[in-house]
Enzyme design. Structure first.
Site, PDB file in Angstrom:
ATOM      1  N   HIS A 229     -98.002 103.778  -4.355  1.00 48.49           N
ATOM      2  CA  HIS A 229     -99.294 103.587  -3.687  1.00 48.49           C
ATOM      3  C   HIS A 229     -99.481 102.089  -3.460  1.00 48.49           C
ATOM      4  CE1 HIS A 229    -103.413 103.548  -2.660  1.00 48.49           C
ATOM      5  NE2 HIS A 229    -103.811 103.025  -3.801  1.00 48.49           N
TER       6      HIS A 229
ATOM      7  N   CYS B  42    -106.843 107.638  -4.521  1.00 48.02           N
ATOM      8  CA  CYS B  42    -105.543 107.102  -4.092  1.00 48.02           C
ATOM      9  C   CYS B  42    -104.366 107.966  -4.554  1.00 48.02           C
ATOM     10  CB  CYS B  42    -105.364 105.678  -4.587  1.00 48.02           C
ATOM     11  SG  CYS B  42    -106.617 104.587  -3.914  1.00 48.02           S
TER      12      CYS B  42
ATOM     13  N   ASN C  31    -104.568  98.705   1.734  1.00 56.44           N
ATOM     14  CA  ASN C  31    -104.676  99.950   0.960  1.00 56.44           C
ATOM     15  C   ASN C  31    -105.361 101.007   1.824  1.00 56.44           C
ATOM     16  OD1 ASN C  31    -105.251 101.984  -0.834  1.00 56.44           O
ATOM     17  ND2 ASN C  31    -106.127 100.650  -2.407  1.00 56.44           N
TER      18      ASN C  31
HETATM   19  O1  UT7 Z   1    -106.235 101.836  -4.886  1.00 51.24           O
HETATM   20  C1  UT7 Z   1    -107.172 102.109  -5.869  1.00 51.24           C
HETATM   21  C2  UT7 Z   1    -106.948 101.324  -7.097  1.00 51.24           C
HETATM   22  N1  UT7 Z   1    -107.299  99.940  -6.873  1.00 51.24           N
HETATM   23  C3  UT7 Z   1    -106.532  98.994  -7.328  1.00 51.24           C
HETATM   24  O2  UT7 Z   1    -105.493  99.250  -7.880  1.00 51.24           O
HETATM   25  C4  UT7 Z   1    -107.031  97.582  -7.206  1.00 51.24           C
HETATM   26  C5  UT7 Z   1    -106.848  96.885  -8.535  1.00 51.24           C
HETATM   27  N2  UT7 Z   1    -107.399  95.526  -8.568  1.00 51.24           N
HETATM   28  C6  UT7 Z   1    -106.838  94.516  -7.876  1.00 51.24           C
HETATM   29  O3  UT7 Z   1    -105.924  94.698  -7.107  1.00 51.24           O
HETATM   30  C7  UT7 Z   1    -107.331  93.119  -8.159  1.00 51.24           C
HETATM   31  O4  UT7 Z   1    -108.167  93.148  -9.307  1.00 51.24           O
HETATM   32  C8  UT7 Z   1    -108.114  92.466  -6.985  1.00 51.24           C
HETATM   33  C9  UT7 Z   1    -107.144  92.120  -5.864  1.00 51.24           C
HETATM   34  C10 UT7 Z   1    -109.192  93.396  -6.488  1.00 51.24           C
HETATM   35  C11 UT7 Z   1    -108.746  91.158  -7.451  1.00 51.24           C
HETATM   36  O5  UT7 Z   1    -107.744  90.292  -7.976  1.00 51.24           O
HETATM   37  P1  UT7 Z   1    -107.930  89.608  -9.394  1.00 51.24           P
HETATM   38  O6  UT7 Z   1    -106.786  88.725  -9.576  1.00 51.24           O
HETATM   39  O7  UT7 Z   1    -108.134  90.707 -10.403  1.00 51.24           O
HETATM   40  O8  UT7 Z   1    -109.213  88.765  -9.168  1.00 51.24           O
HETATM   41  P2  UT7 Z   1    -110.606  88.822  -9.954  1.00 51.24           P
HETATM   42  O9  UT7 Z   1    -111.393  89.991  -9.497  1.00 51.24           O
HETATM   43  O10 UT7 Z   1    -110.386  88.638 -11.445  1.00 51.24           O
HETATM   44  O11 UT7 Z   1    -111.256  87.494  -9.408  1.00 51.24           O
HETATM   45  C12 UT7 Z   1    -110.663  86.210  -9.645  1.00 51.24           C
HETATM   46  C13 UT7 Z   1    -111.430  85.194  -8.828  1.00 51.24           C
HETATM   47  C14 UT7 Z   1    -112.942  85.306  -8.991  1.00 51.24           C
HETATM   48  O12 UT7 Z   1    -113.488  83.997  -8.939  1.00 51.24           O
HETATM   49  P3  UT7 Z   1    -113.935  83.244 -10.284  1.00 51.24           P
HETATM   50  O13 UT7 Z   1    -114.952  84.141 -10.919  1.00 51.24           O
HETATM   51  O14 UT7 Z   1    -112.687  83.117 -11.101  1.00 51.24           O
HETATM   52  O15 UT7 Z   1    -114.466  81.958  -9.779  1.00 51.24           O
HETATM   53  C15 UT7 Z   1    -113.349  86.041  -7.748  1.00 51.24           C
HETATM   54  O16 UT7 Z   1    -114.682  85.784  -7.384  1.00 51.24           O
HETATM   55  O17 UT7 Z   1    -111.161  85.373  -7.447  1.00 51.24           O
HETATM   56  C16 UT7 Z   1    -112.378  85.484  -6.732  1.00 51.24           C
HETATM   57  N3  UT7 Z   1    -112.194  86.346  -5.594  1.00 51.24           N
HETATM   58  C17 UT7 Z   1    -111.814  85.887  -4.403  1.00 51.24           C
HETATM   59  N4  UT7 Z   1    -111.539  84.651  -3.957  1.00 51.24           N
HETATM   60  C18 UT7 Z   1    -111.178  84.521  -2.664  1.00 51.24           C
HETATM   61  C19 UT7 Z   1    -112.323  87.702  -5.529  1.00 51.24           C
HETATM   62  N5  UT7 Z   1    -112.056  88.119  -4.285  1.00 51.24           N
HETATM   63  C20 UT7 Z   1    -111.740  87.019  -3.549  1.00 51.24           C
HETATM   64  C21 UT7 Z   1    -111.365  86.819  -2.221  1.00 51.24           C
HETATM   65  N6  UT7 Z   1    -111.079  85.558  -1.824  1.00 51.24           N
HETATM   66  N7  UT7 Z   1    -111.241  87.821  -1.352  1.00 51.24           N
END
Ligand code: UT7
Length: 330
Positions: free
Chosen positions: A256, A116, A286
């Site tokens: 980004h 990225c 993204n």
């Molecule tokens: O461009 C390259 C660099 N990449 C980035 O900068 C991305 C960085 N990361 C992020 O933007 C975020 O971590 C994400 C958007 C990918 C995820 O958001 P988060 O707030 O960190 O969520 P998480 O991974 O901690 O998951 C929280 C909850 C989980 O459920 P439980 O375990 O709390 O029950 C996930 O299973 O959200 C759940 N979850 C979803 N729920 C509904 C994860 N993806 C989804 C989804 N819809 N699409």
């Protein structure tokens, strides 16, 4: 001796026509519009459909548009660099293919991989060639067909990515305007948290790698988020400090577009209000190497000569980067 600074003479972008909305993703995986919007800021993204179409096709559209709007002949281009993580194929370089599709021949062209952060990395390379007088007209492209490596059964990643391309034309400026400063960083210890497991020399494609879904993006979202939120803000603050820039001196932040929450944190650290932040993640998601040039393209009509602009990115590697531009076109 007059100091030369590489200057962005023009920018053009391209996104494919097909829209993949949150509502459509709700039908594919266990997710919902509200979660996607509040956790990422994304409403929809574009996907390139059609057999035999790849990253070079997105990029070629951006480059053709760039040549047209800057009234540049293909034969005038001296160098083309393409930043991408989704090359058309392992080799030849996607840059070679873009050149063929846009009628640019007998010049150096190569790909650069910094995920990225790739566009800013590629910009830094193009800048050197212009400023040391080796080349007069350099095209830097950021392009990715992320839909080709997205696992549409994995809700944690499939909601994030889209396809797109953006290209800039670099030429020599007189030192007053242009790309004033660039900071590049990497930390390979972060490679475990965001990568594509198979398809490279360590694990070539096999029946097992396909069955194990190892040709798709693997991301430990929360770990990447923590790293990104800190590093993007830190490097943006560092480039401001190095160049004696206060918040009020900055006209635009071009971040980004990985997650609106990361962008908001960076803007806050820089002391910038939302109206100074380019944000199109809602419409495109993204697009990896393409996010920054796509923003510049969309906001170009609003840019004024002399605007101080900060570019900032974090990506797989880990890599991160920031650039300070003084906009040179009116
Ligand atoms: O461009 C390259 C660099 N990449 C980035 O900068 C991305 C960085 N990361 C992020 O933007 C975020 O971590 C994400 C958007 C990918 C995820 O958001 P988060 O707030 O960190 O969520 P998480 O991974 O901690 O998951 C929280 C909850 C989980 O459920 P439980 O375990 O709390 O029950 C996930 O299973 O959200 C759940 N979850 C979803 N729920 C509904 C994860 N993806 C989804 C989804 N819809 N699409």
């Amino acid at each position: 001796m007059t100091q030369v600074t590489a200057l962005i003479k023009g920018v053009h972008g391209y996104v494919p026509a097909d829209v993949l909305s949150n509502a459509e993703l709700e039908k594919m995986v266990d997710t919902n519009d509200q979660w996607i919007k509040t956790r990422t800021g994304i409403s929809e993204r574009r996907v390139l459909k059609g057999k035999g179409l790849g990253t070079s096709d997105l990029a070629a559209e951006a480059v053709k548009g760039l040549l047209k709007k800057t009234q540049t002949e293909a034969s005038e281009i001296d160098l083309l660099i393409c930043a991408t993580v989704t090359p058309d194929m392992q080799f030849p370089a996607t840059a070679n293919i873009i050149c063929d599709k846009t009628g640019i021949y007998n010049i150096p062209s190569f790909d650069l991989g910094a995920a990225c952060s790739g566009f800013i990395y590629a910009l830094s390379v193009g800048k050197q060639f212009v400023e040391n007088g080796t080349y007069k007209k350099v095209i830097v492209v950021g392009a990715d067909k992320m839909s080709s490596i997205v696992d549409y059964t994995d809700r944690a990643t499939c909601v994030l990515f889209g396809d797109g391309a953006g290209a800039v034309l670099l030429e020599a400026g007189d030192g007053t305007y242009g790309i004033k400063d660039i900071l590049l960083r990497s930390d390979g210890r972060g490679r475990h948290h965001l990568h594509q497991k198979a398809g490279g020399s360590v694990k070539p494609a096999s029946i097992e790698t396909v069955q194990n879904r190892e040709h798709f993006i693997y991301q430990e979202g929360a770990t990447v988020f923590k790293f990104a939120v800190t590093k993007m803000a830190d490097l943006s603050a560092e480039i401001m400090e190095r160049n004696q820039l206060q918040s009020e001196d900055i006209a635009w932040l071009v971040p980004h577009q990985a997650n609106k929450r990361i962008i908001d944190a960076t803007a806050k650290r820089m002391g910038l209000p939302a109206e100074k932040v380019m944000l199109n993640i809602g419409r495109y998601g993204n697009t990896t190497a393409a996010t920054i040039p796509l923003c510049l393209w969309e906001w170009e009509p609003q840019l004024n000569k002399g605007d101080n602009i900060i570019l900032a990115a974090v990506g797989g590697g880990f890599t991160w980067a920031a650039a300070y531009l003084k906009w040179g076109s009116s």
